[in-house]
Design a protein around this motif. Sequence first.
Motif, short mmCIF file in Angstrom:
data_model
loop_
_atom_site.label_atom_id
_atom_site.label_comp_id
_atom_site.label_asym_id
_atom_site.label_seq_id
_atom_site.Cartn_x
_atom_site.Cartn_y
_atom_site.Cartn_z
N ILE A 1 -13.62 -4.45 -6.05
CA ILE A 1 -14.55 -4.51 -5.58
C ILE A 1 -15.16 -4.95 -3.89
O ILE A 1 -16.38 -4.38 -4.16
CB ILE A 1 -15.38 -6.02 -6.50
N TYR A 2 -14.91 -5.92 -3.94
CA TYR A 2 -15.18 -6.35 -2.48
C TYR A 2 -15.42 -5.31 -1.48
O TYR A 2 -15.68 -4.76 -0.39
CB TYR A 2 -14.16 -7.43 -1.44
N TYR B 192 -16.10 7.36 -2.46
CA TYR B 192 -15.17 5.90 -2.37
C TYR B 192 -13.22 6.05 -3.11
O TYR B 192 -12.67 4.76 -1.62
CB TYR B 192 -16.04 5.01 -4.03
N LYS C 280 -14.81 -1.99 -1.89
CA LYS C 280 -16.37 -0.81 -1.98
C LYS C 280 -17.82 -1.88 -1.71
O LYS C 280 -18.16 -0.95 -0.89
CB LYS C 280 -16.28 -1.12 -3.20
N ALA C 281 -17.80 -2.91 -1.57
CA ALA C 281 -18.97 -3.94 -1.43
C ALA C 281 -18.77 -3.28 0.44
O ALA C 281 -19.35 -3.15 0.63
CB ALA C 281 -18.32 -5.04 -1.34
N PHE D 253 -19.46 -5.22 -8.07
CA PHE D 253 -20.28 -4.46 -7.29
C PHE D 253 -21.61 -4.04 -7.64
O PHE D 253 -22.02 -3.71 -9.25
CB PHE D 253 -18.89 -3.15 -7.22
N TRP E 64 -23.53 -6.76 -1.29
CA TRP E 64 -23.46 -5.76 -2.56
C TRP E 64 -22.84 -6.75 -4.24
O TRP E 64 -22.56 -5.54 -4.88
CB TRP E 64 -22.30 -4.54 -1.82
N LEU E 65 -22.99 -7.79 -4.01
CA LEU E 65 -22.18 -8.63 -4.94
C LEU E 65 -23.05 -9.46 -5.64
O LEU E 65 -24.07 -9.96 -5.79
CB LEU E 65 -20.94 -9.03 -4.85
#
Length: 390
Positions: free
Chosen positions: A232-233, A333, A235-236, A307, A299-300
């Motif tokens: 997730i991070y 991504y 992707k952010a 995300f 973005w979190l």
Amino acid sequence: MVDSEEDGCARVHHENPSPSHGPWVNRTIRTRLWIILDKAAKDHTSVDLQDLLLRLTFDNICGLTFGKDPRLCPSIYPKTLSRTHSILQPATLQRLLYPGFLWRLKKILHVGAERRLRKSLQVVENYMTEALDARKETPSDDLLSRFMKKRDIDGNLFPNTVLKRIALNFVLAGRDTSSVALSWFFWLVMNTTRVEEKIIREISAVLQETRGKDTQKWIEEPLTFDEADRLIYLKAALAETLRLYPSVPEDFKYVVSDDVLPDGTALPSGSTVTYSIYSVGRMKSIWGEDCLEFKPERWLSAGGDRFEPPKDGYKFVAFNGGPRTCLGKDLAYLQMKSVVSAVLLRYRLSLVPGHRVEQKMSLTLFMKNGLKVYLKPRQLVAPPKAAVSA
Ligand code: HEM
């Protein structure tokens, strides 16, 4: 009505490249990227990451689109398509920047950028014809083979001209965009240790769960789809990179019939609207006072475990917005997460002293002088269980 292609051709090919195409990415990481980077680290020589990534994503997109063994691409790439590409972009930009009569005149007289453009388009045309003929003989699971089986709204198979345009569209759309985004990402991360540490911690935590504590096992194989999906991070951080350095810094639309924008601006049919994706990503009114800072956290979700892009899909337009949003977004991504993990888990990067990172005026946001880096092997440590979330 405003459209991004004069003939609306792209609308027929809403075929989403699925995650099952991830193996192409992992194959090129194993057989190419790691070999080149390992050698550079061992020999203490520098690498131009942007150039390397352009080649890598070209191989991936060839595999995805034509099902060609990507090992063929490097031999073809420097001689034909790559050179062609560096001609196509400036020529297209000239058409956008200068009055229409100027490039039309050059086209009629067959001089300057228009002459080079025509020659280059012939190279592309030949390449596409060969690829299409090869797929007709031996269909596979690639995008071209899938489109060869599809029918248009009248129930007819697509003619060769359309199939070639579809394939070319994917290659052009998918090649440079991911590699320049990755180049800006690596540069930003090199300059922001805090973010780099969080990314390594997140990947390590996921791999500890899926592969155990032996860190050697983390770097033996590229990420699986499920492992990449959990980052997730990362992707952010990639989305934050694209906000500040969108691969397509400006885009344009043709006005198909008279229209009026929400602010009352009249758009007569036949005109072109250009908008700056680069500026939208740096506006205080959208992103706040810290709009110029590299902060993946924006973005979190509040809990940091999801995300969460802006609810209004037109605030972040690096992948375009609305019905014509980029078809390769998820694949991009996935590819970027795989490449980042493959590089950062193995190495620490540092900029070659004196190398200047600058933007290039182009339809794609390249680094003018590339991204020259040194690599040092990274010592990984399994994080304590409590540090699993980033
Ligand atoms: C970081 C990576 C990427 C970025 C920033 C990006 C960005 C964009 C943008 C801005 C557009 C809209 C262009 C327009 O208005 O005409 C677009 C369209 C498109 N992209 Fe991407 N792209 C990326 C990766 C990819 C990849 C990997 C693929 C293919 C596998 C791909 C396939 C497409 C296609 C087919 C379209 C046309 C969609 C349509 O017109 O309906 N893109 N992309």
